[in-house]
Structure formats: C-alpha cells, structure tokens
Motif scaffolding. Structure first.
Motif, short mmCIF file in Angstrom:
data_model
loop_
_atom_site.label_atom_id
_atom_site.label_comp_id
_atom_site.label_asym_id
_atom_site.label_seq_id
_atom_site.Cartn_x
_atom_site.Cartn_y
_atom_site.Cartn_z
N LYS A 181 -17.05 -1.18 -8.10
CA LYS A 181 -16.90 0.08 -7.46
C LYS A 181 -16.25 1.26 -8.01
N LYS A 182 -16.99 2.14 -8.55
CA LYS A 182 -16.42 3.15 -9.20
C LYS A 182 -15.31 3.98 -8.66
N ASN A 183 -14.39 4.48 -9.23
CA ASN A 183 -13.33 5.14 -8.90
C ASN A 183 -12.36 4.49 -7.59
N ASP B 263 -13.07 -1.12 -9.78
CA ASP B 263 -13.59 -1.36 -11.19
C ASP B 263 -12.20 -1.26 -12.21
N LYS B 264 -10.89 -1.26 -11.48
CA LYS B 264 -9.75 -1.21 -12.06
C LYS B 264 -8.70 -1.87 -11.23
#
Length: 129
Positions: free
Chosen positions: A2-4, A109-110
C-alpha cells in the motif's frame, strides 16, 4: 504494498535504569509522534514497553497515528531489570507476523523499528546480542 503507508513499531525500555532519563523518554516519544502527524500519508503504530525478562506490555497494536495518546508520568513507570535483547527480538517477530497476515494490498510500503533505551542489558534469557 500500500503506497504512502508506513508502519512503525516502537520498543520502549521502562527498566529501573531509565528512571534518570524518564522525562527525556516521555518528551522524545511525544515529540516523535507529533512530528509524524505532520508527514503526509498514512501511519500505524505498535508500541511495546519492556523491563525484566517476560515483562513486556503491548500498549498499541497497529493503531492509527491519530489514535496515539501522549505519554505522561502516569503511563510511563520504570521498574525492574533490562531484558533488551529478548524484548527487541519479540517486537521484530510479532511485527513481521502481523504484517505478513495482512493481504498484500494492505501491507505498508515502509516499516520502521525504533528502540528507546539506555542500552543496558542484564536480564534476557532466550537470546544474546
């Protein structure tokens, strides 16, 4: 992924040796959370505290950043010895298991792992550094 979307797992040492820097821990944690709220995107937080061997407490488990309450002297009490290594391994393993259980499209994503400690270790039973 999932981005961001970032997940941070935080391990806070609440052993007796932390008493002399108690106010720094409280202020540092609160400042970190406040600063993260200014960053665009989504963040979830897992917060675990530890002291003696077997004495870990999960305070937040994958909670949205906006739902994290400020830490104070009532919520951060120092006591006991320091099982730093065992507690750090436990946090890493539990974070991995939790994120692995999410559908791929919901995984951050992080991922950030943070440890707030004075670095003392005198009570781990399962793991060594």
């Amino acid at each position: 992924m999932k981005k961001n979307y970032e997940h941070v797992s935080i391990l806070i040492d609440r052993s007796g040796s932390m008493n002399s820097i108690k106010n720094d821990v409280i202020g540092g944690f609160n400042h970190f959370i406040d600063e993260q709220k200014k960053v665009p995107g989504e963040m979830s937080v897992t917060l675990m505290s530890f002291a003696s061997s077997g004495d870990t407490k999960k305070i937040y488990d994958t909670v949205k950043l906006d739902d994290i309450k400020p830490m104070d002297e009532g919520s951060y009490q120092t006591v006991g010895n320091t099982a730093l290594v065992d507690s750090f391994v436990k946090l890493i393993q539990e974070t991995g298991e939790k994120l692995k259980s999410l559908p791929e499209t919901e995984r951050p994503d992080k991922v950030l792992i943070v440890c707030i400690t004075d670095g003392e270790e005198n009570d781990s039973k399962e793991h060594t550094s």
